[in-house]
Design a protein around this motif. Structure first.
Motif, mmCIF file in Angstrom:
data_model
loop_
_atom_site.group_PDB
_atom_site.id
_atom_site.type_symbol
_atom_site.label_atom_id
_atom_site.label_comp_id
_atom_site.label_asym_id
_atom_site.label_seq_id
_atom_site.Cartn_x
_atom_site.Cartn_y
_atom_site.Cartn_z
ATOM 1 N N ASP A 79 47.445 29.260 46.426
ATOM 2 C CA ASP A 79 46.038 28.967 46.690
ATOM 3 C C ASP A 79 45.647 29.402 48.098
ATOM 4 O O ASP A 79 44.600 30.019 48.304
ATOM 5 N N LEU A 80 46.501 29.118 49.063
ATOM 6 C CA LEU A 80 46.234 29.483 50.459
ATOM 7 C C LEU A 80 46.174 31.001 50.635
ATOM 8 O O LEU A 80 45.249 31.535 51.267
ATOM 9 N N ILE A 81 47.144 31.700 50.064
ATOM 10 C CA ILE A 81 47.164 33.162 50.185
ATOM 11 C C ILE A 81 45.934 33.769 49.506
ATOM 12 O O ILE A 81 45.268 34.649 50.067
ATOM 13 N N ALA A 82 45.630 33.300 48.292
ATOM 14 C CA ALA A 82 44.475 33.841 47.568
ATOM 15 C C ALA A 82 43.184 33.578 48.335
ATOM 16 O O ALA A 82 42.323 34.463 48.445
ATOM 17 N N HIS A 83 43.042 32.369 48.857
ATOM 18 C CA HIS A 83 41.831 32.048 49.611
ATOM 19 C C HIS A 83 41.669 32.975 50.810
ATOM 20 O O HIS A 83 40.570 33.477 51.085
ATOM 21 N N ASN A 84 42.741 33.222 51.540
ATOM 22 C CA ASN A 84 42.660 34.091 52.709
ATOM 23 C C ASN A 84 42.420 35.551 52.331
ATOM 24 O O ASN A 84 41.689 36.265 53.026
ATOM 25 N N LEU A 85 43.028 35.996 51.226
ATOM 26 C CA LEU A 85 42.771 37.363 50.764
ATOM 27 C C LEU A 85 41.308 37.546 50.367
ATOM 28 O O LEU A 85 40.739 38.618 50.573
ATOM 29 N N LYS A 86 40.706 36.523 49.796
ATOM 30 C CA LYS A 86 39.287 36.604 49.436
ATOM 31 C C LYS A 86 38.438 36.929 50.655
ATOM 32 O O LYS A 86 37.486 37.702 50.573
ATOM 33 N N GLN A 87 38.765 36.327 51.784
ATOM 34 C CA GLN A 87 37.992 36.554 53.000
ATOM 35 C C GLN A 87 38.146 37.993 53.492
ATOM 36 O O GLN A 87 37.217 38.562 54.053
ATOM 37 N N VAL A 88 39.312 38.570 53.286
ATOM 38 C CA VAL A 88 39.557 39.951 53.704
ATOM 39 C C VAL A 88 38.874 40.932 52.757
ATOM 40 O O VAL A 88 38.215 41.883 53.183
ATOM 41 N N ILE A 89 39.016 40.706 51.447
ATOM 42 C CA ILE A 89 38.478 41.640 50.450
ATOM 43 C C ILE A 89 36.963 41.524 50.357
ATOM 44 O O ILE A 89 36.259 42.527 50.294
ATOM 45 N N GLY A 90 36.448 40.314 50.328
ATOM 46 C CA GLY A 90 35.006 40.100 50.323
ATOM 47 C C GLY A 90 34.285 40.638 49.106
ATOM 48 O O GLY A 90 33.200 41.198 49.225
ATOM 49 N N ARG A 91 34.846 40.476 47.946
ATOM 50 C CA ARG A 91 34.220 40.969 46.721
ATOM 51 C C ARG A 91 33.280 39.915 46.129
ATOM 52 O O ARG A 91 33.699 38.799 45.866
ATOM 53 N N PRO A 92 32.017 40.273 45.875
ATOM 54 C CA PRO A 92 31.091 39.306 45.277
ATOM 55 C C PRO A 92 31.478 38.958 43.842
ATOM 56 O O PRO A 92 32.084 39.760 43.134
ATOM 57 N N ARG A 93 31.085 37.765 43.426
ATOM 58 C CA ARG A 93 31.318 37.328 42.052
ATOM 59 C C ARG A 93 30.283 37.973 41.126
ATOM 60 O O ARG A 93 29.251 38.450 41.583
ATOM 61 N N HIS A 113 42.142 30.277 41.030
ATOM 62 C CA HIS A 113 42.602 29.575 39.826
ATOM 63 C C HIS A 113 43.770 30.331 39.193
ATOM 64 O O HIS A 113 44.785 29.733 38.824
ATOM 65 N N ALA A 114 43.625 31.646 39.062
ATOM 66 C CA ALA A 114 44.685 32.449 38.442
ATOM 67 C C ALA A 114 45.946 32.454 39.296
ATOM 68 O O ALA A 114 47.057 32.323 38.778
ATOM 69 N N ALA A 115 45.780 32.586 40.606
ATOM 70 C CA ALA A 115 46.946 32.616 41.497
ATOM 71 C C ALA A 115 47.685 31.276 41.483
ATOM 72 O O ALA A 115 48.910 31.225 41.340
ATOM 73 N N ALA A 116 46.933 30.189 41.606
ATOM 74 C CA ALA A 116 47.558 28.861 41.674
ATOM 75 C C ALA A 116 48.218 28.473 40.357
ATOM 76 O O ALA A 116 49.342 27.960 40.346
ATOM 77 N N THR A 117 47.531 28.722 39.231
ATOM 78 C CA THR A 117 48.119 28.325 37.948
ATOM 79 C C THR A 117 49.324 29.174 37.578
ATOM 80 O O THR A 117 50.299 28.657 37.030
#
Length: 196
Positions: A79-93, A113-117
């Motif tokens: 969850d932590l890694i995915a959250h931080n990658l989101k900030q770097v990639i910055g892709r809109p939903r 959700h996918a990364a954590a599960t």
């Protein structure tokens, strides 16, 4: 400072938009209500708290301390890694007619959700000492089905693009495997605390 990767106009975006158009055009009201209820429950603190308590209770009752530690660490790290990658990639939903869950905020890739599960499922699958090969296969199938179902719900609701979910799985699965491997290396001969 956030640096957005050039995803607009790429083949990835075309692939994602094509799939999301098909999903949006084939949604059924009854299915959408059911999946939306599942999605709302999955982000509610009350439900997440109950699931966490159930997990802790299962670990305490079975005295599977390493399984519990590997599962919790895998989930939190992914969850932590995915959250931080989101900030770097910055892709809109997805937006507009592609989503039925516009309340979900933040960046899209990778899906937390996918990364954590997937990390949680992999950790549980690898950390548990299954009683037989058949039980192991059954558990693996059930865990994989749950991960795919949750990822599918995210795409169905338009909370994530399909590649957001795929990248989440590609991130979470090795995290779960690595955490479980590290737990085994740290205490190789202990799977459970002996009963008094």
């Amino acid at each position: 400072m956030r640096h957005s990767l050039p995803l607009r106009g790429s083949r990835i975006v075309g692939f994602d938009e094509g799939i999301m158009r098909v999903v949006a055009e084939t949604r059924q009201d009854a299915v959408t209500r059911m999946v939306r209820a599942i999605g709302d429950a999955g982000v509610g603190l009350e439900v997440l708290g109950l699931l966490a308590l159930a997990g802790v209770a299962a670990v305490v009752v079975t005295r599977s301390w390493r399984v519990g530690a590997a599962a919790a660490a895998s989930l939190l790290l992914a969850d932590l890694i995915a959250h931080n990658l989101k900030q770097v990639i910055g892709r809109p939903r997805p937006s507009g007619d592609l989503t039925v869950w516009p309340e979900i905020q933040g960046w899209a890739m990778p899906s937390t959700h996918a990364a954590a599960t997937s990390a949680l499922a992999m950790a549980v699958f690898l950390a548990v000492n299954w009683k037989s090969a058949r039980t192991r296969r059954t558990a693996g199938t059930a865990l994989a089905a749950a991960v795919v179902f949750i990822g599918g719900c995210m795409v169905y609701l338009g909370a994530h693009w399909p590649t957001d979910v795929l990248v989440g799985w590609l991130l979470g699965t090795p995290v779960g495997a690595a955490v479980t491997w590290a737990a085994r290396r740290a205490r190789p001969n202990i799977t459970q605390i002996p009963r008094p």
